[in-house]
Design an enzyme around this catalytic site. Sequence first.
Site, PDB file in Angstrom:
ATOM      1  N   ARG A  51       0.865  -1.174   0.000  1.00 48.28           N
ATOM      2  CA  ARG A  51       0.000   0.000   0.000  1.00 48.28           C
ATOM      3  C   ARG A  51       0.899   1.220   0.000  1.00 48.28           C
ATOM      4  NH1 ARG A  51       2.485   1.603   3.745  1.00 48.28           N
ATOM      5  NH2 ARG A  51       0.968   3.242   4.002  1.00 48.28           N
ATOM      6  N   GLY A  52       0.264   2.402   0.001  1.00 47.84           N
ATOM      7  CA  GLY A  52       1.057   3.618  -0.166  1.00 47.84           C
ATOM      8  C   GLY A  52       1.129   3.915  -1.666  1.00 47.84           C
ATOM      9  N   ALA A  53       0.861   5.178  -2.021  1.00 48.13           N
ATOM     10  CA  ALA A  53       0.683   5.509  -3.438  1.00 48.13           C
ATOM     11  C   ALA A  53       1.857   5.079  -4.333  1.00 48.13           C
ATOM     12  CB  ALA A  53       0.418   7.009  -3.573  1.00 48.13           C
ATOM     13  N   ASP A 240      -1.774  10.783  -1.742  1.00 50.02           N
ATOM     14  CA  ASP A 240      -2.156   9.780  -2.742  1.00 50.02           C
ATOM     15  C   ASP A 240      -2.496  10.409  -4.077  1.00 50.02           C
ATOM     16  OD1 ASP A 240      -2.595   8.235  -0.130  1.00 50.02           O
ATOM     17  OD2 ASP A 240      -2.784   6.731  -1.717  1.00 50.02           O
ATOM     18  N   ASN A 250      -5.045  12.579   1.047  1.00 52.06           N
ATOM     19  CA  ASN A 250      -4.206  11.633   1.791  1.00 52.06           C
ATOM     20  C   ASN A 250      -5.108  10.868   2.757  1.00 52.06           C
ATOM     21  OD1 ASN A 250      -1.512  10.586   2.392  1.00 52.06           O
ATOM     22  ND2 ASN A 250      -1.698  11.610   4.361  1.00 52.06           N
TER      23      ASN A 250
HETATM   24  O1  MRU Z   1      -4.384   3.240   2.478  1.00 55.17           O
HETATM   25  P1  MRU Z   1      -2.901   3.397   2.365  1.00 55.17           P
HETATM   26  O2  MRU Z   1      -2.138   2.749   3.464  1.00 55.17           O
HETATM   27  O3  MRU Z   1      -2.406   2.987   0.988  1.00 55.17           O
HETATM   28  O4  MRU Z   1      -2.667   4.961   2.490  1.00 55.17           O
HETATM   29  C1  MRU Z   1      -1.373   5.475   2.392  1.00 55.17           C
HETATM   30  C2  MRU Z   1      -1.309   6.940   2.600  1.00 55.17           C
HETATM   31  O5  MRU Z   1      -2.279   7.601   2.863  1.00 55.17           O
HETATM   32  C3  MRU Z   1       0.036   7.590   2.379  1.00 55.17           C
HETATM   33  O6  MRU Z   1       0.170   8.731   3.168  1.00 55.17           O
HETATM   34  C4  MRU Z   1       0.178   7.979   0.888  1.00 55.17           C
HETATM   35  O7  MRU Z   1      -0.089   6.901   0.053  1.00 55.17           O
HETATM   36  C5  MRU Z   1       1.504   8.522   0.603  1.00 55.17           C
HETATM   37  S1  MRU Z   1       2.712   7.241   0.596  1.00 55.17           S
HETATM   38  C6  MRU Z   1       4.234   7.884   0.318  1.00 55.17           C
END
Ligand code: MRU
Length: 362
Positions: A51-53, A240, A250
């Site tokens: 996960r994470g963008a 994101d 985000n």
């Molecule tokens: O639902 P997730 O865990 O994928 O959400 C991640 C976030 O909100 C992060 O802050 C975002 O993706 C930035 S990652 C560098």
Amino acid sequence: MKVGSTQYRSIWVEDGAVRIIDQTRLPHEFCVVTLDTTAQAATAIRDMWVRGAPLIGATAAYGMAIAMREDASDAGLKRAHDVLMQTRPTAVNLRWALEDMLAHLAPLSPADRADAAMARAAAVADEDVAINAAIGDHGLAVIRAIAARKSGPVNILTHCNAGWLATVDWGTATAPIYKAHQAGIAVHVWVDETRPRNQGAHLTAWEMASHGIAHHLITDNAGGHLMQHGQVDMVIVGTDRTTARGDVCNKIGTYLKALAAQDNKVPFYVALPSPTIDWRAQDGVAEIPIEERAGDEVSFVQGKLADGTVTRLRISPDATPAANPAFDVTPARLVTGLITERGLTPATAAGLAALFPERVGS
Ligand code: MRU
């Protein structure tokens, strides 16, 4: 970054196989998984093993590469793109990576696509690492300036996990923190637990502890209080999707931190890799699709019992339904600055366009 004495990325290729860390098992278990099929790559994104963008984007790129081993025809290419595109709606890096892979692969003959796809996915991953390292350098300058004005550690609040686990390496929000720590600047991180899935408690806290960075886990509601009492010098979060005019989407709860930061004159920075900019969107609240996830993520928490067993526990009455919007939008006016790989900019259309003139309108 290091896990114990071993250097890891969050996604890598070993003996031709794509490997990831199953992030649903952290912090209690460190478990490496091999992605063998397109379906598995899609599941890994949808069920948040990754996960994470930025990491969603890199995994989608490798998912396309895996798909080309299964079926490299034009129909196979389109099917892989469509399957992966359905996995998670909010992080624009997914669309960015899939469009990038399509643009590279579509002109090639099917016989050449599998090798080319693997090479392009590796380039996407390497590019992410370089982008985040540069964000770290630019963010380090901001932290250094704050450190010069005060005694004691620079207190940084962060939300969710925009750490190396959310990217291929370094993280976005954490890159300046890691660089400051390496440069010998004293930093202390307030880690929002980040309900419902607790990415702060599970992942950011694990990263900070693994790298010996001073930190405290706090409840999601503690940030405003800490800001009122001068205990937060700056906020750095990830994103994101950021619109062309600087609205930032985000993890849910980010907006409330930005409101509290503004009320308390605490600088609120967003670490922004350029693939996370959606140049086609302007008004984040109106235009960004917000992922609605299963209510079970709210009704249950995952943790470790005293005997070491990792389990899920229901925290609400059986009959209580839960709503789970997973992201929110922080309007540009609440953002002090965007830390990109090309430097710092105000969260404005003009600022972003000046840094990335070749991308405007893309
Ligand atoms: O639902 P997730 O865990 O994928 O959400 C991640 C976030 O909100 C992060 O802050 C975002 O993706 C930035 S990652 C560098």
